[in-house]
Motif scaffolding. Structure first.
Motif, PDB file in Angstrom:
ATOM      1  N   LEU A   1      -2.983 -12.925   5.875  1.00  0.00           N
ATOM      2  CA  LEU A   1      -1.566 -13.276   5.755  1.00  0.00           C
ATOM      3  C   LEU A   1      -0.669 -12.053   5.774  1.00  0.00           C
ATOM      4  N   THR A   2      -1.181 -10.959   5.236  1.00  0.00           N
ATOM      5  CA  THR A   2      -0.428  -9.712   5.212  1.00  0.00           C
ATOM      6  C   THR A   2      -1.410  -8.584   4.935  1.00  0.00           C
ATOM      7  N   ASP A   3      -0.948  -7.341   4.987  1.00  0.00           N
ATOM      8  CA  ASP A   3      -1.818  -6.229   4.631  1.00  0.00           C
ATOM      9  C   ASP A   3      -0.986  -5.118   4.020  1.00  0.00           C
ATOM     10  N   LEU A   4      -1.646  -4.126   3.449  1.00  0.00           N
ATOM     11  CA  LEU A   4      -0.951  -3.086   2.696  1.00  0.00           C
ATOM     12  C   LEU A   4       0.017  -2.279   3.555  1.00  0.00           C
ATOM     13  N   ALA A   5      -0.207  -2.266   4.862  1.00  0.00           N
ATOM     14  CA  ALA A   5       0.667  -1.504   5.750  1.00  0.00           C
ATOM     15  C   ALA A   5       1.860  -2.312   6.258  1.00  0.00           C
ATOM     16  N   ASP A   6       1.940  -3.580   5.889  1.00  0.00           N
ATOM     17  CA  ASP A   6       3.042  -4.433   6.347  1.00  0.00           C
ATOM     18  C   ASP A   6       4.370  -3.870   5.834  1.00  0.00           C
ATOM     19  N   PRO A   7       5.305  -3.547   6.727  1.00  0.00           N
ATOM     20  CA  PRO A   7       6.585  -2.968   6.290  1.00  0.00           C
ATOM     21  C   PRO A   7       7.348  -3.841   5.302  1.00  0.00           C
ATOM     22  N   ASP A   8       7.193  -5.152   5.402  1.00  0.00           N
ATOM     23  CA  ASP A   8       7.972  -6.059   4.553  1.00  0.00           C
ATOM     24  C   ASP A   8       7.569  -6.004   3.086  1.00  0.00           C
ATOM     25  N   ILE A   9       6.370  -5.495   2.773  1.00  0.00           N
ATOM     26  CA  ILE A   9       5.911  -5.546   1.385  1.00  0.00           C
ATOM     27  C   ILE A   9       5.756  -4.161   0.748  1.00  0.00           C
ATOM     28  N   GLN A  10       6.303  -3.146   1.359  1.00  0.00           N
ATOM     29  CA  GLN A  10       6.100  -1.786   0.839  1.00  0.00           C
ATOM     30  C   GLN A  10       6.691  -1.583  -0.558  1.00  0.00           C
ATOM     31  N   ASP A  11       7.837  -2.183  -0.823  1.00  0.00           N
ATOM     32  CA  ASP A  11       8.424  -2.062  -2.168  1.00  0.00           C
ATOM     33  C   ASP A  11       7.516  -2.726  -3.204  1.00  0.00           C
ATOM     34  N   PHE A  12       6.986  -3.883  -2.852  1.00  0.00           N
ATOM     35  CA  PHE A  12       6.083  -4.594  -3.759  1.00  0.00           C
ATOM     36  C   PHE A  12       4.824  -3.772  -4.027  1.00  0.00           C
ATOM     37  N   VAL A  13       4.219  -3.242  -2.965  1.00  0.00           N
ATOM     38  CA  VAL A  13       2.989  -2.466  -3.115  1.00  0.00           C
ATOM     39  C   VAL A  13       3.223  -1.254  -4.007  1.00  0.00           C
ATOM     40  N   ALA A  14       4.327  -0.556  -3.787  1.00  0.00           N
ATOM     41  CA  ALA A  14       4.641   0.630  -4.589  1.00  0.00           C
ATOM     42  C   ALA A  14       4.849   0.273  -6.061  1.00  0.00           C
ATOM     43  N   GLU A  15       5.572  -0.818  -6.300  1.00  0.00           N
ATOM     44  CA  GLU A  15       5.832  -1.253  -7.673  1.00  0.00           C
ATOM     45  C   GLU A  15       4.542  -1.666  -8.373  1.00  0.00           C
ATOM     46  N   TYR A  16       3.688  -2.392  -7.659  1.00  0.00           N
ATOM     47  CA  TYR A  16       2.421  -2.849  -8.223  1.00  0.00           C
ATOM     48  C   TYR A  16       1.531  -1.653  -8.563  1.00  0.00           C
ATOM     49  N   ARG A  17       1.448  -0.701  -7.642  1.00  0.00           N
ATOM     50  CA  ARG A  17       0.625   0.489  -7.874  1.00  0.00           C
ATOM     51  C   ARG A  17       1.113   1.268  -9.097  1.00  0.00           C
ATOM     52  N   GLN A  18       2.424   1.407  -9.193  1.00  0.00           N
ATOM     53  CA  GLN A  18       2.986   2.166 -10.303  1.00  0.00           C
ATOM     54  C   GLN A  18       2.706   1.475 -11.642  1.00  0.00           C
ATOM     55  N   LYS A  19       2.793   0.152 -11.643  1.00  0.00           N
ATOM     56  CA  LYS A  19       2.647  -0.593 -12.896  1.00  0.00           C
ATOM     57  C   LYS A  19       1.194  -0.736 -13.327  1.00  0.00           C
ATOM     58  N   PHE A  20       0.295  -0.931 -12.345  1.00  0.00           N
ATOM     59  CA  PHE A  20      -1.094  -1.242 -12.690  1.00  0.00           C
ATOM     60  C   PHE A  20      -2.101  -0.166 -12.287  1.00  0.00           C
ATOM     61  N   GLY A  21      -1.653   0.841 -11.562  1.00  0.00           N
ATOM     62  CA  GLY A  21      -2.537   1.938 -11.203  1.00  0.00           C
ATOM     63  C   GLY A  21      -3.575   1.600 -10.159  1.00  0.00           C
TER      64      GLY A  21
END
Length: 386
Positions: free
Chosen positions: A278-298
């Motif tokens: 459905l999507t992947d980590l490189a999808d431009p549309d979800i970069q803000d989400f990926v960054a926020e998730y990484r920051q919060k959960f490591g």
């Protein structure tokens, strides 16, 4: 007498305060697999929802009420999913997010429909999640933000025939899984329509992990690709056994492959395979989400479930606001008329005749064992496969 009056007054006050506090929150249910083989997606879903709810509540919640997530573990079991649906109804939730798996969602739908509680699944892609199989009519309280299996199967077949240049294919699927059965069917039909030939279609039963007999039959037919619409564990085991038998075919899978376990279990045998997602980590549309998730959960989110879970929550909240109501029928009506809603995956428009999303793309990811990654390969939109 005075003591009794004081006690009575306190009781009335407590009742009043309790009722007032209850009215200040709105419960949204979450039916999810938090234990077992699918728990990595379920845990990631729950984290993503809690992260988003924290932000939404900081902005005022919905219609002035604080959002409370009520999550129960359905253990990726249809019977338990029905029990969870009943518990959520009893808890007074206004809508439900999940389940992620099609069989669990199909089992839960009648319970929530009877209670007039909207259900927005996350990654349940079978058409009969939103469509009643007996009547072929739309389920009025069932919705989804993800693509459906006919599209996923068509994308896989189109990619195999046109991009991998495959002329022949074999299919290995779980006969006990709605997900596997239907994707096998859709792939076979679409591959034949492209001009390819499915030379073998072999089934196994849920929880079986030895596929040598089925794969041995495929080896004799030397297919260009083997389509394996299963979860990551079965796909990894099948890959190892296929390579041990000397099968050289390209391995092709579906959105259930997108887990770190695929590489951990499959190793070099699964390297170079492809799968639809459905999507992947490189999808431009979800970069803000990926960054926020990484920051919060490591760590990285286990896609695609957490993205689809946030899309589901945003659809629910937006529909409540547009309906200006927490009543199930009014919220469901608003959901059915959603157009261009900004969600985590991009934008979401619901087809009112199917309750499925319009123009939801699919991505193809490649399995890169060396880098322990699933790099983006290409993207398909519905108009690309019509």
């Amino acid at each position: 007498m005075r003591k009794f009056a004081v006690i009575l007054a306190c009781a009335v006050l407590c009742l009043f305060v309790g009722t007032a506090l209850a009215e200040e929150v709105v419960k949204i249910g979450h039916t999810v697999s938090l234990t077992g083989g699918a728990s990595m997606w379920g845990q990631s879903e729950k984290r993503a929802l809690e992260m988003l709810i924290e932000k939404l509540n900081a902005e005022g919640g919905v219609l002035g009420k604080k959002i409370v997530l009520v999550s129960y573990d359905n253990r990726n079991d249809a019977v338990e999913a029905v029990n969870v649906a009943r518990r959520l109804v009893e808890d007074g939730v206004v809508a439900v997010i999940g389940p992620a798996q099609s069989g669990n969602a199909i089992a839960s739908a009648p319970i929530l429909e009877k209670a007039q509680v909207p259900m927005v699944v996350t990654t349940a892609t079978n058409p009969y999640v939103t469509l009643d199989k007996k009547t072929e009519k739309i389920r009025p309280f069932a919705f989804r933000p993800c693509f459906i299996d006919p599209f996923q199967g068509t994308v896989a077949a189109r990619f195999a025939f046109r991009d991998l240049k495959a002329k022949t294919a074999s299919i290995l699927y779980d006969v006990g899984s709605d997900y596997g059965q239907w994707l096998a069917k859709y792939f076979e039909e679409a591959f034949a329509k492209e001009g390819g030939q499915v030379v073998a279609k072999e089934a196994f039963r849920t929880d079986e992990l030895d596929y040598r007999a089925q794969l041995g039959k495929m080896k004799e037919l030397n297919p260009d690709v083997i389509f394996i619409p299963t979860s990551q564990k079965e796909a990894a085991m099948a890959a190892k056994q296929a390579r041990d038998l000397g099968i050289k075919a390209v391995l092709l899978g579906t959105d259930n492959w997108g887990s770190p376990d695929l590489i951990e279990l499959g190793g070099s045998a699964i390297d170079g395979g492809f799968f639809v997602n459905l999507t992947d980590l490189a999808d431009p549309d979800i970069q803000d989400f990926v960054a926020e998730y990484r920051q919060k959960f490591g760590e990285d989110p286990v896609l695609p479930n957490p993205v689809m879970a946030q899309d589901a929550l945003l659809l629910i909240v937006d529909s409540i606001k547009r309906a200006n109501s927490f009543e199930g029928p009014k919220v469901a009506e608003a959901m059915a008329n959603t157009v261009g809603l900004k969600v985590t995956s991009g934008t979401l428009t619901i087809d009112p005749t199917t309750h499925d999303p319009l123009d939801k793309p699919a991505v193809i990811q490649k399995v890169d064992v060396t880098n322990n990654a699933f790099p983006f390969h290409m993207k398909f939109y519905p108009q690309d496969v019509k």
